[in-house]
Design a protein around this motif. Structure first.
Motif, mmCIF file in Angstrom:
data_model
loop_
_atom_site.group_PDB
_atom_site.id
_atom_site.type_symbol
_atom_site.label_atom_id
_atom_site.label_comp_id
_atom_site.label_asym_id
_atom_site.label_seq_id
_atom_site.Cartn_x
_atom_site.Cartn_y
_atom_site.Cartn_z
ATOM 1 N N UNK A 109 -15.488 114.054 -36.242
ATOM 2 C CA UNK A 109 -15.600 112.599 -36.327
ATOM 3 C C UNK A 109 -17.048 112.136 -36.181
ATOM 4 N N UNK A 110 -17.897 112.998 -35.618
ATOM 5 C CA UNK A 110 -19.294 112.620 -35.411
ATOM 6 C C UNK A 110 -20.193 113.189 -36.503
ATOM 7 N N UNK A 111 -19.644 114.052 -37.365
ATOM 8 C CA UNK A 111 -20.391 114.676 -38.458
ATOM 9 C C UNK A 111 -21.643 115.360 -37.923
ATOM 10 N N UNK A 112 -21.490 116.034 -36.806
ATOM 11 C CA UNK A 112 -22.574 116.842 -36.252
ATOM 12 C C UNK A 112 -21.990 118.178 -35.849
ATOM 13 N N UNK A 113 -22.856 119.089 -35.386
ATOM 14 C CA UNK A 113 -22.407 120.455 -35.097
ATOM 15 C C UNK A 113 -22.183 120.700 -33.610
ATOM 16 N N UNK A 114 -21.852 119.660 -32.849
ATOM 17 C CA UNK A 114 -21.550 119.884 -31.445
ATOM 18 C C UNK A 114 -22.804 120.131 -30.624
ATOM 19 N N UNK A 115 -22.708 121.039 -29.648
ATOM 20 C CA UNK A 115 -23.787 121.219 -28.681
ATOM 21 C C UNK A 115 -25.081 121.743 -29.303
ATOM 22 N N UNK A 116 -25.025 122.369 -30.484
ATOM 23 C CA UNK A 116 -26.238 122.917 -31.091
ATOM 24 C C UNK A 116 -26.744 122.052 -32.247
ATOM 25 N N UNK A 117 -26.419 120.761 -32.225
ATOM 26 C CA UNK A 117 -26.800 119.889 -33.338
ATOM 27 C C UNK A 117 -28.317 119.756 -33.474
ATOM 28 N N UNK A 118 -29.055 119.849 -32.374
ATOM 29 C CA UNK A 118 -30.509 119.660 -32.423
ATOM 30 C C UNK A 118 -31.260 120.965 -32.693
ATOM 31 N N UNK A 119 -30.544 122.071 -32.848
ATOM 32 C CA UNK A 119 -31.209 123.361 -33.041
ATOM 33 C C UNK A 119 -31.406 123.645 -34.520
ATOM 34 N N UNK A 120 -32.467 124.382 -34.829
ATOM 35 C CA UNK A 120 -32.761 124.750 -36.214
ATOM 36 C C UNK A 120 -33.376 126.144 -36.236
ATOM 37 N N UNK A 121 -33.471 126.712 -37.434
ATOM 38 C CA UNK A 121 -34.131 127.994 -37.587
ATOM 39 C C UNK A 121 -33.450 129.106 -36.808
ATOM 40 N N UNK A 122 -34.265 129.990 -36.249
ATOM 41 C CA UNK A 122 -33.729 131.171 -35.562
ATOM 42 C C UNK A 122 -33.021 130.787 -34.262
ATOM 43 N N UNK A 123 -33.412 129.670 -33.629
ATOM 44 C CA UNK A 123 -32.718 129.220 -32.424
ATOM 45 C C UNK A 123 -31.265 128.851 -32.745
ATOM 46 N N UNK A 124 -31.067 128.206 -33.892
ATOM 47 C CA UNK A 124 -29.710 127.890 -34.362
ATOM 48 C C UNK A 124 -28.940 129.179 -34.654
ATOM 49 N N UNK A 125 -29.638 130.165 -35.242
ATOM 50 C CA UNK A 125 -28.974 131.426 -35.598
ATOM 51 C C UNK A 125 -28.522 132.193 -34.368
ATOM 52 N N UNK A 126 -29.232 132.067 -33.247
ATOM 53 C CA UNK A 126 -28.863 132.813 -32.046
ATOM 54 C C UNK A 126 -27.488 132.410 -31.524
#
Length: 351
Positions: free
Chosen positions: A230-247
């Motif tokens: 409903x928020x169209x975001x990815x939950x707790x890791x919404x602000x992460x990108x790149x390799x940090x998101x991949x972890x």
């Protein structure tokens, strides 16, 4: 081979442990890469569409086999954006807190009758403590980002993990009662004698609870409420990108492999052969080994993907009701039933 074993035995304990840690880490990372490829293939087959079929192949047999490695290179080259108002230190350390327990748990995993890195008597407690630590990475990731969407996703995910950890813990109490030990290798040996002695037969309700709780613990569909649709975001890791998101996704898939392996160890005899007791002791199919553990692990890993392609995402209230009002009472009732079976010597306790 004898010379190699002599050299290996002469190495200091810390050096041998370091080599094992390196081997396990590389093996788990490669397993995650091929698990992602396998999931895409399975979902493509179930949904009647093509899976990855563009990025490389080996002799034309496995199209798309280089896709996971292409994804890694892409994520490594992307910029890691740290929000200006975030707690920068916690924001950076949260992915590691989520990932490290998924790797460290393999230290006590019995891979075959003679191969375990740390054969400790409290192996089950070690596993439970590590799997409980991962939720702190989720909470810190949501809080440190200083975003209300990330924080709400973290709270949903943490509440879900806590609820299903209780049911999972009670299911493992039944395993400890049946095996009489906390050592994972001894739990496997307690199931010797054939499929009829595997714990999933006599502890079937606890087996079902453990599988469901394992799916919920890894935030996999249909329990992936951290991704707030409903928020169209990815939950707790919404602000992460790149390799940090991949972890975070590396931790998710590593936990899937870990839960699949633990399910095989606790309920399906681990490295024991399903033909044990049916064929002669010297028969190759009756011999225990890592290949049996791998086949059982692979089956449960494929089930994770099957669930994702089959079940719709549950509402959050349905997920919490299932955890608190159904799974926990089921485990308590069956632990009581198991206590009576132990008392009266029914089933495997008649030996």
């Amino acid at each position: 081979m004898t010379e190699f074993l002599a050299v290996w035995s002469s190495l200091p304990e810390y050096l041998r442990a370091s080599v094992w840690i390196l081997i396990v880490t590389v093996a788990v990372i490669l397993s995650v890469a091929f698990t992602i490829l396998w999931e895409r293939k399975v979902l493509g087959w179930i949904q009647l569409r093509k899976g990855p079929n563009r990025v490389g192949s080996i002799f034309g047999l496995v199209p798309g086999i280089f896709q996971p490695f292409a994804d890694v290179i892409k994520l490594l080259l992307k910029e890691v954006v740290v929000p200006s108002a975030s707690n920068k230190w916690l924001f950076r350390v949260a992915p590691a807190i989520t990932l490290i327990p998924a790797f460290a748990a393999w230290a006590v995993m019995p891979l075959d009758p003679n191969l375990v890195i740390a054969d400790i008597d409290a192996g089950l407690l070690y596993i439970l403590s590590l799997t409980s630590v991962g939720v702190y990475g989720v909470i810190l990731a949501g809080w440190a980002a200083n975003s209300k969407y990330a924080f709400l996703g973290a709270m949903r995910s943490a509440a879900q993990v806590v609820a299903y950890e209780i049911a999972m813990g009670f299911a493992l109490v039944g395993v400890v009662m049946a095996a009489g030990t906390l050592n994972l290798g001894d739990i496997v040996r307690a199931q010797e004698g054939g499929v009829g002695n595997w714990f999933f037969v006599w502890l079937f309700p606890l087996f079902v609870v453990y599988v469901i709780a394992g799916v919920a613990e890894t935030n996999r569909a249909p329990f992936d409420v951290a991704e707030g649709e409903s928020e169209i975001v990815a939950g707790f890791h919404v602000e992460y990108s790149g390799i940090a998101f991949a972890l975070f996704f590396l931790a998710e898939y590593a936990n899937m492999i870990l839960i699949s392996a633990l399910t095989a160890v606790f309920f399906l005899g681990g490295w024991l052969s399903p033909f044990d007791g049916l064929l002669a002791a010297g028969h190759p199919l009756a011999a225990p080994g890592f290949h049996w553990l791998f086949l059982k692990l692979f089956f449960f890993l494929t089930c994770f993907m099957w669930y994702r392609a089959t079940f719709p995402r549950y509402r959050y209230d349905q997920i919490m009701r299932l955890g608190w009002k159904i799974l926990i009472p089921v485990t308590l009732v069956w632990i009581t039933v198991e206590g009576f079976m132990v008392w009266f010597g029914v089933g495997p306790w008649s030996r």
